[in-house]
Design an enzyme around this catalytic site. Sequence first.
Site, PDB file in Angstrom:
ATOM      1  N   LEU A  57       0.855  -1.180   0.000  1.00  0.00           N
ATOM      2  CA  LEU A  57       0.000   0.000   0.000  1.00  0.00           C
ATOM      3  C   LEU A  57       0.898   1.240   0.000  1.00  0.00           C
ATOM      4  O   LEU A  57       2.092   1.138   0.239  1.00  0.00           O
ATOM      5  CB  LEU A  57      -0.907  -0.003   1.229  1.00  0.00           C
ATOM      6  N   SER A  58       0.307   2.400  -0.258  1.00  0.00           N
ATOM      7  CA  SER A  58       1.159   3.589  -0.329  1.00  0.00           C
ATOM      8  C   SER A  58       1.892   3.827   0.985  1.00  0.00           C
ATOM      9  O   SER A  58       3.043   4.283   0.981  1.00  0.00           O
ATOM     10  CB  SER A  58       0.340   4.816  -0.733  1.00  0.00           C
ATOM     11  N   GLU A  59       1.258   3.533   2.126  1.00  0.00           N
ATOM     12  CA  GLU A  59       1.947   3.608   3.417  1.00  0.00           C
ATOM     13  C   GLU A  59       1.448   2.518   4.364  1.00  0.00           C
ATOM     14  O   GLU A  59       0.265   2.152   4.332  1.00  0.00           O
ATOM     15  CB  GLU A  59       1.745   4.957   4.101  1.00  0.00           C
ATOM     16  N   THR A  60       2.386   2.059   5.179  1.00  0.00           N
ATOM     17  CA  THR A  60       2.072   1.202   6.315  1.00  0.00           C
ATOM     18  C   THR A  60       2.526   1.930   7.565  1.00  0.00           C
ATOM     19  O   THR A  60       3.654   2.449   7.621  1.00  0.00           O
ATOM     20  CB  THR A  60       2.775  -0.154   6.212  1.00  0.00           C
ATOM     21  N   HIS A 108      -2.803  10.150   5.983  1.00  0.00           N
ATOM     22  CA  HIS A 108      -3.855   9.134   5.897  1.00  0.00           C
ATOM     23  C   HIS A 108      -3.541   7.928   6.770  1.00  0.00           C
ATOM     24  O   HIS A 108      -4.447   7.338   7.365  1.00  0.00           O
ATOM     25  CB  HIS A 108      -4.096   8.717   4.437  1.00  0.00           C
TER      26      HIS A 108
END
Length: 267
Positions: free
Chosen positions: A43-46, A73
């Site tokens: 995902l774009s960030e964890t 987010h």
Amino acid sequence: MIPFAVADAFTDTPFAGNPAAVCLLKGWPSDEWLRRVSREMNLSETAFLVHRQGTEYELRWFTPQVEVELCGHATLASAHVLWTSGCEGRDVIRFHTTKSGELQARRLSSGEIALDFPAKPATPCAPPAGLLESLGARAVAVARNQFDYLVELATAAEVRALAPDFTQLAKVECRGAIVTAPANDAPFDFVSRFFAPAVGVDEDPVTGSAHCCLAEWWGGKLNRTDLTGFQASERGGVVRVVRTNGRVQLIGRAVAVTRGELLVPPA
């Protein structure tokens, strides 16, 4: 086993907004392990959390490639996951970060979450070589803050129609590019998209940290302290921003879509 969840942030609709994985750790493993988990989540960030005491947590964010200094987010997703999985205490969670200081999440009576983040204003500048060409954009204005370039276009339709050359954009020296224009539909004041191929995220669905810049940009232009932005990615997301004393309140909703356990121990 390590509990984790995936929540969609800046939306109240599953499979919209920006998904972030949230992992609850007992202590900090190696950075390489954190990077590998982030690549696995894809995902774009964890977000990775370590509990300190009460409602205080240490927080770090990773894309599939790198650790980032600020992520809205995934912080919103973290707060939502904590509050919906039995986090006790007051309606404020404090996140301690090494790269952006203390950040707070406040649960509102409306069901929304307000994040207290630093403002990240952008200063007008000349566009660097390759930026506008890789975006395929004709800019009204270009500016830069410590993370990104901001490119203002004339219309929301131009923002929505962009089809960047990500290979070329990744060569521009910055984290990413915020592309924005005035909104043409209520209740939104501005629209935006965010591209960051240099850190492994071609297009981010909804970007809280970019709104720390957009709040200052459009707040100054419109002489407003309270605005609402729509990030016009394929998934789409809504971010309300409130400017106050060099800070920005990022206000939105989140919905959890997955809960589970990591079976690979930290290393």
